[in-house]
Design a protein around this motif. Sequence first.
Motif, short mmCIF file in Angstrom:
data_model
loop_
_atom_site.label_atom_id
_atom_site.label_comp_id
_atom_site.label_asym_id
_atom_site.label_seq_id
_atom_site.Cartn_x
_atom_site.Cartn_y
_atom_site.Cartn_z
N GLY A 183 38.75 23.42 -33.13
CA GLY A 183 39.26 22.77 -31.94
C GLY A 183 40.15 23.54 -30.99
O GLY A 183 40.57 23.00 -29.96
N VAL A 184 40.45 24.81 -31.28
CA VAL A 184 41.26 25.58 -30.34
C VAL A 184 40.46 25.84 -29.06
O VAL A 184 39.26 26.12 -29.10
N GLU A 185 41.14 25.73 -27.91
CA GLU A 185 40.47 25.86 -26.61
C GLU A 185 41.01 27.00 -25.76
O GLU A 185 40.32 27.47 -24.86
N THR A 186 42.23 27.43 -26.02
CA THR A 186 42.86 28.51 -25.25
C THR A 186 43.56 29.45 -26.21
O THR A 186 44.28 29.01 -27.10
N VAL A 187 43.34 30.77 -26.03
CA VAL A 187 44.00 31.74 -26.91
C VAL A 187 44.67 32.82 -26.07
O VAL A 187 44.18 33.23 -25.02
N ILE A 188 45.82 33.26 -26.56
CA ILE A 188 46.57 34.36 -25.95
C ILE A 188 46.86 35.39 -27.03
O ILE A 188 47.37 35.05 -28.10
N ARG A 189 46.50 36.63 -26.76
CA ARG A 189 46.87 37.72 -27.67
C ARG A 189 48.18 38.34 -27.20
O ARG A 189 48.22 38.97 -26.14
N PRO A 190 49.27 38.19 -27.95
CA PRO A 190 50.48 38.95 -27.68
C PRO A 190 50.50 40.17 -28.61
O PRO A 190 50.56 40.02 -29.84
N GLY A 191 50.41 41.37 -28.05
CA GLY A 191 50.27 42.54 -28.90
C GLY A 191 51.03 43.74 -28.39
O GLY A 191 51.82 43.66 -27.45
N THR A 192 50.79 44.87 -29.02
CA THR A 192 51.35 46.14 -28.58
C THR A 192 50.20 47.05 -28.16
O THR A 192 49.05 46.86 -28.56
N THR A 193 50.51 48.04 -27.36
CA THR A 193 49.46 48.88 -26.79
C THR A 193 50.01 50.25 -26.45
O THR A 193 51.22 50.43 -26.26
N GLY A 194 49.11 51.23 -26.39
CA GLY A 194 49.46 52.57 -25.96
C GLY A 194 49.01 52.80 -24.53
O GLY A 194 47.84 52.61 -24.20
N ALA A 195 49.94 53.19 -23.67
CA ALA A 195 49.62 53.39 -22.25
C ALA A 195 48.72 54.60 -22.05
O ALA A 195 48.79 55.58 -22.80
N LEU A 196 47.89 54.52 -21.01
CA LEU A 196 46.95 55.59 -20.69
C LEU A 196 47.15 56.17 -19.29
O LEU A 196 46.38 57.03 -18.87
N GLN A 197 48.18 55.70 -18.60
CA GLN A 197 48.46 56.19 -17.26
C GLN A 197 49.91 56.66 -17.20
O GLN A 197 50.81 56.01 -17.72
N ALA A 198 50.11 57.80 -16.55
CA ALA A 198 51.47 58.31 -16.37
C ALA A 198 52.29 57.29 -15.59
O ALA A 198 51.79 56.65 -14.66
N GLY A 199 53.53 57.14 -15.99
CA GLY A 199 54.41 56.22 -15.28
C GLY A 199 54.51 54.85 -15.90
O GLY A 199 55.39 54.07 -15.53
N ILE A 200 53.58 54.51 -16.81
CA ILE A 200 53.73 53.26 -17.55
C ILE A 200 54.66 53.55 -18.72
O ILE A 200 54.37 54.37 -19.57
N GLU A 201 55.80 52.88 -18.75
CA GLU A 201 56.87 53.23 -19.66
C GLU A 201 56.86 52.38 -20.93
O GLU A 201 56.37 51.26 -20.93
N ILE A 202 57.42 52.95 -21.99
CA ILE A 202 57.65 52.18 -23.21
C ILE A 202 58.51 50.97 -22.86
O ILE A 202 59.53 51.09 -22.19
N GLY A 203 58.06 49.79 -23.28
CA GLY A 203 58.76 48.55 -22.96
C GLY A 203 58.17 47.79 -21.80
O GLY A 203 58.47 46.61 -21.62
N ASP A 204 57.32 48.44 -20.99
CA ASP A 204 56.61 47.71 -19.93
C ASP A 204 55.61 46.75 -20.54
O ASP A 204 55.23 46.87 -21.71
#
Length: 244
Positions: free
Chosen positions: A81-102
């Motif tokens: 019965g779930v209808e909406t899902v959100i993934r809250p996760g961690t990720t590694g940035a691939l573009q310069a200027g995207i900072e840890i914690g963004d």
Amino acid sequence: MTLQPHLRVGDGDVHDVALMPGDPGRVERIAAACDSATDLAHNREYRLVDAEYDGVPLTICSTGVGSPSAAIALEELAAVGVETVIRPGTTGALQAGIEIGDMVVATGAAKEEGTTKRYERAEYPAVPDFEVVRALVDASEANDEAVHVGPVVTDDAFYAETDDYVADWEAAGLLAVEMEAAALFTLARRKGLRAGAICTVDGNLVEGTQKGTGDATEDELPPKARNNVERMIGLALDAAATLG
């Protein structure tokens, strides 16, 4: 009552909206930020809790690492019965200027994984639901978070991400790399569900700050990175409350 084989839940156990972190330990952290929480089940990498946040009932379900286990979780949540899902996760940035914690809100996920290929051709897009994307972006902006909105890549092989792979993903304009979004987006689309993902940056592959490298201590991290997971959890919950 028939239970799902992996999640060990049945009809009536879960709510319409589910948060799906990878780490089972993060389920407890999300539950702690809610107004109330009740344990449902814990089997293998799957830990499930029913909770309420800002008056909205929701379910929290860990997926483990990678697209295969994430797909199992979504299949079984959809079946009850779930209808909406959100993934809250961690990720590694691939573009310069995207900072840890963004924060990164995904508008699509490149399919560098094998799970979705068992469901459909690789040419079919792995994209989130617009309403979920908008809710996540609105929550980030309302909390004055640095949020990057755009495509990411979902990769199966954490330890096989060579310099050539990273350079190719960077050149393609992909914002970050993670391991579950493509499967969740693909299955949600095929099942008529809403899905989205918000991830906090824990390293930048093009700047050489990958997770697990170096000897930095917590005090040496940028201030906004010291509680980045808690902040990301708050944003995901705020978005879930508007979607419930």
